[in-house]
Design an enzyme around this catalytic site. Structure first.
Site, PDB file in Angstrom:
ATOM      1  N   HIS A 124       2.034  -2.348 -28.390  1.00  0.00           N
ATOM      2  CA  HIS A 124       2.862  -2.574 -27.209  1.00  0.00           C
ATOM      3  C   HIS A 124       4.312  -2.861 -27.640  1.00  0.00           C
ATOM      4  CE1 HIS A 124       2.553  -2.824 -22.864  1.00  0.00           C
ATOM      5  NE2 HIS A 124       3.315  -3.910 -22.860  1.00  0.00           N
ATOM      6  N   GLU A 174       6.710   1.622 -24.362  1.00  0.00           N
ATOM      7  CA  GLU A 174       7.863   2.180 -23.654  1.00  0.00           C
ATOM      8  C   GLU A 174       9.005   2.403 -24.634  1.00  0.00           C
ATOM      9  OE1 GLU A 174       8.672  -0.638 -20.531  1.00  0.00           O
ATOM     10  OE2 GLU A 174       7.170   0.229 -19.188  1.00  0.00           O
ATOM     11  N   GLU A 313       1.111   2.190 -16.628  1.00  0.00           N
ATOM     12  CA  GLU A 313       1.462   1.009 -15.843  1.00  0.00           C
ATOM     13  C   GLU A 313       1.989   1.447 -14.490  1.00  0.00           C
ATOM     14  OE1 GLU A 313       4.251  -1.580 -17.774  1.00  0.00           O
ATOM     15  OE2 GLU A 313       3.190  -1.544 -19.698  1.00  0.00           O
TER      16      GLU A 313
END
Length: 439
Positions: A124, A174, A313
């Site tokens: 992450h 991301e 998400e």
């Protein structure tokens, strides 16, 4: 007699060939809907106020993950769990992941596998060590990042090498590439592809089930428009074993904005029939047609070509309305946003994973309360489950295996010609949620 033996042999050979074939990304994608995020749990760090890194799990929310929590998640209708996870912050100076941390992550993965859920395990944000590195794309910096990324994923992949297709790996979360502040978007894309290739190579080199494990790579900034503009898919010697990840939090005024600004107001109301007359908080963009056009881009470029997409998400804030506004209209807007997004996702062969952090105080985009094992936002949950059920997955595939009986709780049934069936046949071969069954 000889003819019967020959027919039996042909039938047995066909069964064996199908049974041992490995599932492709397209085979399992439909079976993964809907998905849920174990958010703010395995990804915190570094946390200077905690002396034991194992305590990072409850640094941003108060519940240590248990089998009972995952059982509860499954009972709500979720079929997949995304586990946002940090690794770099749990490494020593030689980039060796703390064994105790690896053990704990494996325990959480096993909770999900015990319930026959699919799991997406990623690296992450991880203190931004690589995701926020695109401003420094010198060769020495990028090369170093590739070395560290390879070391991390070789360790992770080796630990989970024997897990079957229910476990997927996602290289990042991301990556801040080619965004609005980028001065060299093409350079960002080249670096991002290099990182993706490093991830794929590292996992495949560990062998075992990792030779054909489904791997997920991220669009630039997990942005749909950037995913449409740029090609970031790496090379993979294993055919049909890749997925692309995007995220969706639009329109911002409705999904994430918490106070009015000089350039615009929060939006409390979204969707056809849900605007509140006279309010300055009706959404002015990003409604049904925009949502559909965004997801249609993913179908046109990726899912129609056999590359499934996961919406890793998504979520929107559920608020308590101030005096003079309509709680009823706002609640209807929340339900409509989740329902519409999930329905369009399924119809465009996209697997939606709702973001959920266990905060459970409004304004919040949380769905489940892990502390009490109750539903915090029934509006959102109803929208997700009903939206996914209403959508029709657009593709069937050459399916990987034969099963004695299907899970009939979430049916989408086709015959072998790809025609949608109203009911499961009494006997024969048919497809349920991307898997072939014999009855």
């Amino acid at each position: 007699m000889k003819k019967s033996v020959l027919l039996f042999a042909l039938h047995f050979s066909l069964f064996t060939a199908i049974a041992v074939a490995q599932p492709t990304a397209a085979d399992i994608a439909a079976d993964m809907c809907p998905g849920w995020n174990l958010g703010n749990t395995m990804e915190p760090g570094p946390c200077s106020w905690l002396s034991n890194p194992l305590d990072y799990e409850t640094a941003w929310q108060g519940s240590k993950t248990t089998q009972q929590i995952i059982d509860f998640v499954k009972a709500q209708g979720f079929r997949s769990v995304r586990i946002p996870c940090s690794w770099y912050v749990h490494c020593d100076a030689n980039n060796n992941i703390d064994t105790k941390w690896m053990d704990r992550v494996q325990q959480v993965v096993d909770y999900c596998i015990n319930d026959s859920l699919y799991v997406v395990l990623n690296d992450h944000y991880d203190n931004g060590w690589i995701e926020r590195s695109f401003a420094n794309r010198t060769e020495s910096s990028v090369s170093k990042n590739c070395d560290v990324l390879a070391q991390l994923w070789k360790q992770i992949a080796t630990r989970f090498r024997d897990y079957d297709h229910h476990l997927l790996f996602a290289g990042m979360n991301e990556p801040d590439a080619a965004g609005d502040n980028s001065k060299d978007k093409a350079g960002d894309i080249r670096t991002l592809v290099r990182y993706h290739q490093t991830f794929v190579n590292a996992v495949r080199q560990t062998g075992g089930n990792n030779a054909h494990r489904i791997l997920v790579v991220q669009a630039p900034s997990t942005n749909i428009d950037l995913a449409t503009t740029y090609n970031v898919m790496p090379q993979d010697d294993t055919p049909d074993a890749m997925m692309l990840e995007v995220h969706f939090y639009s329109p911002y005024n409705f999904t994430m904005m918490t106070k009015d600004e000089s350039w615009g107001n929060q939006a409390y109301y979204w969707g056809s029939g849900n605007h509140f007359s006279g309010s300055k908080h009706n959404v002015t963009w990003g409604e049904e047609s925009y949502m559909q056009s965004q997801l249609r881009q993913m179908r046109n470029k990726y899912t129609s070509k056999g590359i499934p997409v996961i919406m890793g998400e998504f979520g929107t804030l559920w608020r308590t309305m101030p005096q003079g506004e309509s709680q009823e209209k706002h609640d209807a807007s929340i339900r409509a946003w989740y329902y519409t997004l999930c329905r369009y996702a399924v119809e465009n062969a996209i697997v939606p994973f709702v973001w959920d952090t266990n905060y459970c105080q409004r304004p919040s985009m949380d769905v489940l309360n892990r502390k009490t094992l109750t539903v915090f936002n029934q509006l959102a949950l109803d929208g997700i489950i009903n939206g996914c059920a209403a959508g029709k997955w657009p593709y069937t595939t050459g399916v990987q295996s034969l099963h004695p009986s299907p899970d009939t709780s979430h049916q989408t049934v086709y015959d072998l010609q790809g025609r949608l069936l109203e009911t499961i046949p009494d006997k024969g071969l048919y497809i349920v949620n991307g898997k072939k069954y014999i009855k």
